[in-house]
Design a protein around this motif. Structure first.
Motif, PDB file in Angstrom:
ATOM      1  N   LEU A  58       0.859  -1.175   0.000  1.00 44.14           N
ATOM      2  CA  LEU A  58       0.000   0.000   0.000  1.00 44.14           C
ATOM      3  C   LEU A  58       0.900   1.230   0.000  1.00 44.14           C
ATOM      4  O   LEU A  58       1.755   1.383   0.867  1.00 44.14           O
ATOM      5  N   ASN A 101       1.151   7.135   2.505  1.00 49.74           N
ATOM      6  CA  ASN A 101       0.527   8.435   2.313  1.00 49.74           C
ATOM      7  C   ASN A 101       1.518   9.554   2.666  1.00 49.74           C
ATOM      8  O   ASN A 101       2.434   9.368   3.460  1.00 49.74           O
ATOM      9  N   HIS A 119      -3.687  10.203  -0.308  1.00 54.92           N
ATOM     10  CA  HIS A 119      -4.999   9.628  -0.024  1.00 54.92           C
ATOM     11  C   HIS A 119      -6.122  10.386  -0.733  1.00 54.92           C
ATOM     12  O   HIS A 119      -7.188   9.817  -0.998  1.00 54.92           O
ATOM     13  N   ARG A 156      -7.324   8.603  -3.890  1.00 50.93           N
ATOM     14  CA  ARG A 156      -7.938   7.271  -3.867  1.00 50.93           C
ATOM     15  C   ARG A 156      -9.150   7.269  -4.792  1.00 50.93           C
ATOM     16  O   ARG A 156      -9.929   8.220  -4.845  1.00 50.93           O
ATOM     17  N   ARG A 203      -6.574   2.070  -7.907  1.00 53.38           N
ATOM     18  CA  ARG A 203      -7.608   2.884  -7.267  1.00 53.38           C
ATOM     19  C   ARG A 203      -7.657   2.666  -5.757  1.00 53.38           C
ATOM     20  O   ARG A 203      -8.140   3.519  -5.016  1.00 53.38           O
ATOM     21  N   ASP A 204      -7.163   1.503  -5.300  1.00 54.01           N
ATOM     22  CA  ASP A 204      -7.163   1.204  -3.869  1.00 54.01           C
ATOM     23  C   ASP A 204      -5.893   1.670  -3.170  1.00 54.01           C
ATOM     24  O   ASP A 204      -5.708   1.425  -1.967  1.00 54.01           O
ATOM     25  N   GLY A 205      -4.992   2.300  -3.905  1.00 58.33           N
ATOM     26  CA  GLY A 205      -3.762   2.806  -3.306  1.00 58.33           C
ATOM     27  C   GLY A 205      -2.626   1.812  -3.264  1.00 58.33           C
ATOM     28  O   GLY A 205      -1.643   2.028  -2.550  1.00 58.33           O
ATOM     29  N   SER A 239      -9.404  -2.139 -12.120  1.00 55.23           N
ATOM     30  CA  SER A 239      -9.903  -1.479 -10.897  1.00 55.23           C
ATOM     31  C   SER A 239     -11.417  -1.483 -10.862  1.00 55.23           C
ATOM     32  O   SER A 239     -12.081  -1.453 -11.882  1.00 55.23           O
TER      33      SER A 239
END
Length: 318
Positions: free
Chosen positions: A183, A186, A200, A203, A290-292, A318
């Motif tokens: 992940l 951030n 973030h 996202r 898209r989920d990071g 995604s």
């Protein structure tokens, strides 16, 4: 006649200075090398500074040492090869000596031509053109070498073997980190126009997180390619966040205006984000879904043809 006399005098004096006296040794050779390298400082300085900057902004002393060692070998090997081949080159040197008058005439004419180009301002235009052509060749070679040694890493959740990005859904949640499959950490910063932003905030979009600098030649060539892909897919859920390496807002804004860049340019004036992601070379690009999650990373410049398949796959998965 007087000019010829002066020319002969200067030439004979130069020959006298260049004649070996037989009294030199390793110490005098080393001192001569130090003096010679000092004369090369204007040429070596920019590369040396760039390597130290890369090390200071996320690399390590060992990595910088390896780079400097490779650069030093590149400088030294041609001189060593010349010294080893000097005896076998005597015949060639004698042939050149017989043609010295022609060589002098050609060299003089060439210097006059350079002077005219400098005086007319044409030399800068030629230099710019050649730099662009050779930069593209350099980048193609770099990409080929990077590809051989694994310049790209592709992440597939739940498997050690490469597969399609469409199979990412349903896997275990990734841990935070800057490696492929992690992940993306951030961070919060501001854009060049002063707008606050965090990773973030993006996202829900596929993000190309790019680390760059205005002094980076490959970055300069890469940025217009990024602008093309941004204009083409910016409305499809894709964006670019280009994080500058420790430069001023004025430098970044001027660079963007020069190249006509409209995608977000983020500031990192203290290098904290570079350190957070372990950046040691420029440009470096992370493709984030898209989920990071970091699904791919690339070291070196990217073109539209390389980048578009990554973006389309990420958007489709995604």
């Amino acid at each position: 006649k007087a000019l010829s006399t002066v020319e002969r005098g200067l030439y004979s004096d130069t020959r006298k200075q260049m004649t070996a006296q037989g009294g030199g040794g390793y110490t005098s050779s080393a001192i001569m090398g130090v003096v010679f390298s000092a004369g090369w400082t204007p040429c070596i300085g920019p590369v040396y500074g760039a390597i130290l900057t890369m090390a200071a902004s996320g690399g390590s002393v060992s990595e910088a040492g390896i780079m400097l060692g490779a650069y030093s070998l590149g400088l030294g090997i041609p001189f060593l090869a010349t010294a080893l081949l000097l005896d076998s080159a005597q015949n060639i040197l004698r042939k050149l000596q017989r043609q010295m008058r022609k060589i002098e005439l050609f060299s003089g004419g060439f210097l006059i031509l350079i002077g005219l180009l400098v005086a007319s301002g044409s030399l800068q235009n030629l230099s710019t053109q050649f730099v662009g052509n050779f930069a593209e060749l350099s980048i193609e070679i770099e990409e080929a070498v990077t590809g051989i040694f694994g310049g790209d890493e592709i992440f597939v959740r739940g498997s050690d073997a490469p597969t399609t990005l469409a199979e990412l859904a349903g896997s275990a949640p990734p841990v935070e980190g800057f490696e492929v499959g992690n992940l993306a950490p951030n961070f919060e910063t501001v854009l060049a126009d002063g707008t606050p932003i965090s990773l973030h905030d993006l996202r829900g979009q596929v993000v190309a997180l790019n680390f760059w600098a205005t002094w980076c030649g490959p970055c300069r060539i890469e940025m217009p390619e990024f602008q093309k892909i941004f204009e083409k897919h910016g409305d499809d859920g894709f964006t670019i966040l280009a994080v500058d390496n420790q430069e001023s807002v004025e430098d970044v804004v001027g660079f963007a205006e020069e190249l006509g860049l409209t995608f977000p340019l983020a500031m990192d004036e203290r290098g904290d984000i570079q350190d957070q992601y372990g950046i040691f070379s420029y440009p470096s690009t992370y493709i984030i879904d898209r989920d990071g999650v970091i699904i791919q990373k690339h070291f070196g410049p990217l073109g539209v043809d390389q980048m578009e398949p990554m973006i389309l796959d990420a958007l489709a998965a995604s």
